[in-house]
Design an enzyme around this catalytic site. Structure first.
Site, short mmCIF file in Angstrom:
data_model
loop_
_atom_site.label_atom_id
_atom_site.label_comp_id
_atom_site.label_asym_id
_atom_site.label_seq_id
_atom_site.Cartn_x
_atom_site.Cartn_y
_atom_site.Cartn_z
N ASP A 113 0.84 -6.97 -5.01
CA ASP A 113 0.13 -6.42 -3.75
C ASP A 113 0.53 -7.35 -2.35
O ASP A 113 1.83 -6.79 -1.95
CB ASP A 113 -1.41 -6.37 -3.87
N PHE A 163 -6.55 1.45 -3.80
CA PHE A 163 -7.10 0.53 -4.95
C PHE A 163 -7.17 1.50 -6.07
O PHE A 163 -7.77 2.19 -6.07
CB PHE A 163 -8.54 -0.18 -4.65
#
Ligand code: IMP
Length: 197
Positions: A113, A163
């Protein structure tokens, strides 16, 4: 009791798509490390695959079975800065069993990420003088990258900042057992603040 799948807004990557992609990655890794390839170990020991717990576990289990090479695997667990550790440090919760000096290392991650976690893992591994290091991640989320990290094998690149859970990826330790990768319903996590990142 409500089923876990009811808490998923949409399936992003199906189990079949995951299996297909993992097979392709395994073939590529087998080709790259086979006969000369990228291996640099002066003693020609087998490739050492380092899985990062806990998220990479299902991916690691599937990937090693489609790599057609002699290999060993080991596991490492580090505390993520998200769980209270300040950026700039990660704590080793479970270290590798043996020395990796002059070994060929393939790090297997679940998701990259911001890049912070992988950057720290890379530094830890590099400090132990392996012969070579390559990185394989199931998912790359470039939208929020803060630290540039090399990535040699990527399963899926997510074009947006979503997410995701499933196939090892969790939200509050749940959903790792889903066979697909999906997006959680907003109401499940919005009180925790992830929705507002
Ligand atoms: P980074 O250090 O920001 O690259 O984040 C790495 C860690 O954050 C991963 O190993 C995951 O534990 C967690 N993470 C980041 N994005 C997601 C996601 O979309 N789903 C589940 N976990 C995530």
């Amino acid at each position: 009791m409500k089923g876990v799948k009811e808490e998923i807004e949409r399936v992003l990557i199906s189990a079949e798509e995951i299996a297909q992609r993992v097979r392709a990655l395994g073939e590529k890794i087998s080709r790259d490390y086979g006969k000369g390839g990228v291996a640099r170990d002066p003693y020609r020991r087998p490739l050492l695959v380092v899985g990062i717990l806990k998220g990479a576990m299902p991916f690691l289990a599937d990937l090693i079975r489609v790599i057609d090479l002699p290999l060993e695997y080991d596991l490492m667990s580090v505390s993520s800065y998200r769980n209270g550790t300040s950026p700039g440090e990660v704590r080793i919760l479970k270290d590798l069993d043996r020395s990796i000096a002059q070994r060929d290392i393939l790090i297997v991650e679940d998701i990259v990420d911001t890049g912070t976690t992988l950057d720290h893992i890379l530094r830890l591994i590099q400090a132990r003088s392996p012969a070579s290091i390559r990185i394989c991640t199931l998912i790359d989320k470039p939208a929020r990258r803060e630290v540039q990290v090399p990535m040699h094998y990527v399963g899926f690149t997510l074009p947006e900042d979503v997410f995701v859970v499933g196939y090892g990826l969790d939200y509050a330790e749940l959903y790792r057992n889903l066979p697909f990768i999906g997006v959680l319903k907003r109401e499940i996590y919005e009180e925790e603040g992830i929705a507002d990142r």
